[in-house]
Design an enzyme around this catalytic site. Sequence first.
Site, short mmCIF file in Angstrom:
data_model
loop_
_atom_site.label_atom_id
_atom_site.label_comp_id
_atom_site.label_asym_id
_atom_site.label_seq_id
_atom_site.Cartn_x
_atom_site.Cartn_y
_atom_site.Cartn_z
N PRO A 7 0.85 -1.20 0.00
CG PRO A 7 -0.61 -1.50 1.77
CD PRO A 7 0.69 -1.99 1.21
CD GLU A 8 3.68 3.05 -3.97
OE1 GLU A 8 3.79 4.26 -4.20
OE2 GLU A 8 4.26 2.17 -4.63
#
Length: 291
Positions: free
Chosen positions: A2-3
């Site tokens: 996840p960014e």
Amino acid sequence: MPELPEVEVTRRRIGPLLIGRRIREIRITRDSNLFLTRPARLRARLTGRRVAALGRRGKYLVAEFDDGARLVLHLGMTGQLFSSAATNPRLLSATQRSSLAPDAQENFTPDVHTHLQICFEDGGPEVYLRDVRRFGKLLLLERGESHPRLARLGVDALETTGEALFEATRGRTASIKALLLDQALISGVGNIYADEALFRAGVRPARRAGRVTRRECERLASAIREVLERSIETGGSSIRDYVAPDGSDGFYQDERRVYARGGEPCARCGSAIRRTTVAQRGTHYCPKCQT
Ligand SMILES: [Zn+2]
């Protein structure tokens, strides 16, 4: 992994499920590396507390409680934070999935990877933290307490400016991509968005940071904000294990111009997108549009 956009989408969607609600019980499957604060202390400190706000610093979610304590969460590689009312086949275990009809939607039942379950006094939907690979981190900070993990974060990527980027890159011999990924400089730019922003700005990822011009820094800063904001709008990228808190998929992966498109024609000029390694990361760029 996840960014920033996935974390921000998670924050916006999970916020209403947390804010204003009082915790009745914290359930923890077992102690693990995930818990920088021991489970017994988390239970003791959070039971009975009301969630006052849910913020974000870079890729960290920060839940603030009515007594000023803060719960800091990093989703690591495979962390998922979602409602017990969520339905998404990717949340189910392989066994459960194989027995499902293709379109089946079932509520998720907490499994061995569901490390944290937050139950509320109102008896409504619970909030689960699930992390198969356990690279996530969970940490409780008392009122006013700081932590090096947060203190060393640079300016939030959504607030990057060309001027700041220009100043920070002067004299630097590292590649521009390496500096974009440096969380102490800009917090929240990860591999996908670094490649996409560099493409939009026309800058080759391996170029020495100190040789990126002021004008290119302006373009790069705008591109970073644009790709992140666009990804937030479309619900993040549903790569690997990322699932939005309500169980829906994100759509940003359909908009990528270079990332994971090695060998495909560039949407702008038709040249084949190249895949290489820069800053120890898989890197994608157009050899003609980026110099
Ligand atoms: Zn091109």
